[in-house]
Design a protein around this motif. Structure first.
Motif, PDB file in Angstrom:
ATOM      1  N   CYS A   1       0.804  -1.223   0.000  1.00 30.38           N
ATOM      2  CA  CYS A   1       0.000   0.000   0.000  1.00 30.38           C
ATOM      3  C   CYS A   1       0.838   1.275   0.000  1.00 30.38           C
ATOM      4  O   CYS A   1       0.315   2.358  -0.247  1.00 30.38           O
ATOM      5  CB  CYS A   1      -0.962   0.003   1.188  1.00 30.38           C
TER       6      CYS A   1
ATOM      7  N   ARG B   1       3.488   7.091   9.591  1.00 25.23           N
ATOM      8  CA  ARG B   1       2.807   6.259   8.598  1.00 25.23           C
ATOM      9  C   ARG B   1       2.737   4.840   9.166  1.00 25.23           C
ATOM     10  O   ARG B   1       3.743   4.151   9.265  1.00 25.23           O
ATOM     11  CB  ARG B   1       3.583   6.255   7.282  1.00 25.23           C
TER      12      ARG B   1
ATOM     13  N   SER C   1      -1.448   7.527  10.809  1.00 26.79           N
ATOM     14  CA  SER C   1      -2.465   7.227   9.806  1.00 26.79           C
ATOM     15  C   SER C   1      -1.965   6.123   8.886  1.00 26.79           C
ATOM     16  O   SER C   1      -0.761   5.984   8.640  1.00 26.79           O
ATOM     17  CB  SER C   1      -2.792   8.470   8.969  1.00 26.79           C
ATOM     18  N   GLU C   2      -2.917   5.329   8.379  1.00 23.85           N
ATOM     19  CA  GLU C   2      -2.586   4.320   7.381  1.00 23.85           C
ATOM     20  C   GLU C   2      -2.484   4.932   5.987  1.00 23.85           C
ATOM     21  O   GLU C   2      -1.979   4.291   5.070  1.00 23.85           O
ATOM     22  CB  GLU C   2      -3.659   3.227   7.366  1.00 23.85           C
ATOM     23  N   ARG C   3      -2.935   6.178   5.840  1.00 21.98           N
ATOM     24  CA  ARG C   3      -2.996   6.803   4.518  1.00 21.98           C
ATOM     25  C   ARG C   3      -1.913   7.860   4.356  1.00 21.98           C
ATOM     26  O   ARG C   3      -1.817   8.810   5.143  1.00 21.98           O
ATOM     27  CB  ARG C   3      -4.368   7.422   4.299  1.00 21.98           C
TER      28      ARG C   3
ATOM     29  N   ASP D   1      -1.710  10.074   2.001  1.00 23.06           N
ATOM     30  CA  ASP D   1      -2.221  11.385   1.613  1.00 23.06           C
ATOM     31  C   ASP D   1      -2.608  12.214   2.833  1.00 23.06           C
ATOM     32  O   ASP D   1      -2.433  13.448   2.830  1.00 23.06           O
ATOM     33  CB  ASP D   1      -3.401  11.251   0.637  1.00 23.06           C
ATOM     34  N   TRP D   2      -3.093  11.575   3.898  1.00 18.01           N
ATOM     35  CA  TRP D   2      -3.404  12.314   5.121  1.00 18.01           C
ATOM     36  C   TRP D   2      -2.121  12.797   5.797  1.00 18.01           C
ATOM     37  O   TRP D   2      -2.049  13.918   6.275  1.00 18.01           O
ATOM     38  CB  TRP D   2      -4.210  11.434   6.075  1.00 18.01           C
TER      39      TRP D   2
END
Length: 318
Positions: A99, A196, A223-225, A227-228
């Motif tokens: 991911c 991350r 966060s796992e994302r 972009d955040w």
């Protein structure tokens, strides 16, 4: 019961004539008649009443006909699907992708696969590296693209290296560290860290940082994302740790992490000794043909160098 016996039986059902049925099946009539008799012996009774010019189905023949038609239809469909599969006319392939790999890095691979093998229906499964490895070994995935730095290669797996890239410290343009050409662990002491959760170096880089002068900082966001995380960095809320290919945001800057450096080598991974579908073979070829971060796959370059050594140009060989 063999499939050709069923085919002969159905031909006689339609023709109601053994000679015409034999011609239709492209066999000699004695061979067709013998096959029908063997089928009758197996089913325990006559399938046809043979009355000179009046050949017709018996009660047993009428009873078994729909079942044998279904068997024959399913066999033809199975052959068709198998042919489509082996010729890649319509084949599903589940590709696991770490991911933290940006979709842009897969465009060359996916477009090449679609162009040269349009029958492959590609499903991309997005997960962490550890999850992909578990699903690969369990058989849920045939192939995956990921890396797990700091871990010894699993002997059950085959790794084909695709690309290598350095990890960076990512900050907003207004952050004091943005003015530096390189960043060392000690420079991060006391700063605010944006974590991350799926980072390949999670719980691994920190220990090495401390060995090189890092004294700790406050983790203010997880966060796992990506972009955040990047949005928080752009807002000046702290620093992030990721590759430049992941840091795609107009309001962040990347500075190389040094002393120590951190690199990830991303591989295409399959299970050793496991029979793979033709679609996996096609994907491997496209991965070798594709460009990764603008460069040929590491494995492709290594293969080219190996061939060059084994077959040098004539002037060098002399």
């Amino acid at each position: 019961m063999e499939m050709h016996q069923i085919r002969y039986f159905l031909a006689v059902c339609e023709e109601l004539n053994f000679t015409r049925a034999a011609d239709r099946c492209n066999v000699a009539q004695p061979s067709l008649t013998r096959a029908i008799k063997l089928l009758e012996e197996e089913l325990g009774g006559q399938l046809f009443h043979r009355e000179r010019a009046n050949t017709h189905l018996s009660e047993l023949g009428r009873m078994v006909k729909p079942h044998l038609e279904e068997v024959y239809t399913h066999s033809l469909e199975a052959k068709r699907q198998a042919l489509d599969f082996t010729k890649l006319k319509k084949t599903s392939l589940r590709l696991g992708v770490m991911c933290t790999i940006q979709p842009d890095e897969l465009i060359d691979l996916v477009s090449g696969l679609q162009s040269r093998h349009p029958g492959i229906e590609l499903e991309v499964v997005d997960a962490s590296a550890a999850q992909l490895e578990d699903r690969l070994l369990s058989g849920d995935l045939e192939v995956a693209i990921y890396c797990i730095p700091g871990q010894e290669p699993d002997e059950r797996l085959h790794y084909m290296p695709l690309f290598r890239e350095q990890f960076m410290i990512v900050v907003s343009p207004n952050h004091p560290l943005a003015q530096r050409n390189t960043i060392r662990p000690s420079d991060l002491t006391g700063d605010r860290y944006l974590n991350r959760v799926n980072c390949e170096f999670f719980c691994y880089a920190g220990a090495l940082w401390r060995e090189h002068g890092f004294e700790g900082c406050a983790t203010v966001y997880r966060s796992e994302r990506d972009d955040w995380i990047l949005a928080m960095i752009a807002a000046g809320l702290g620093f992030g740790f990721m590759t430049q290919s992941c840091a795609k945001h107009p309001m962040v800057v990347c500075r190389p992490m040094v002393d120590p450096e951190f690199w990830r080598e991303v591989n295409l991974v399959t299970v050793r000794g496991r029979p793979h579908s033709p679609a996996v073979g096609a994907l491997v070829k496209e991965a070798m043909r594709a460009r990764w971060l603008g460069q040929p796959a590491i494995a492709a370059k290594a293969e080219k160098e190996r061939v060059a050594l084994e077959h040098p140009p004539l002037e060098l060989a002399q």
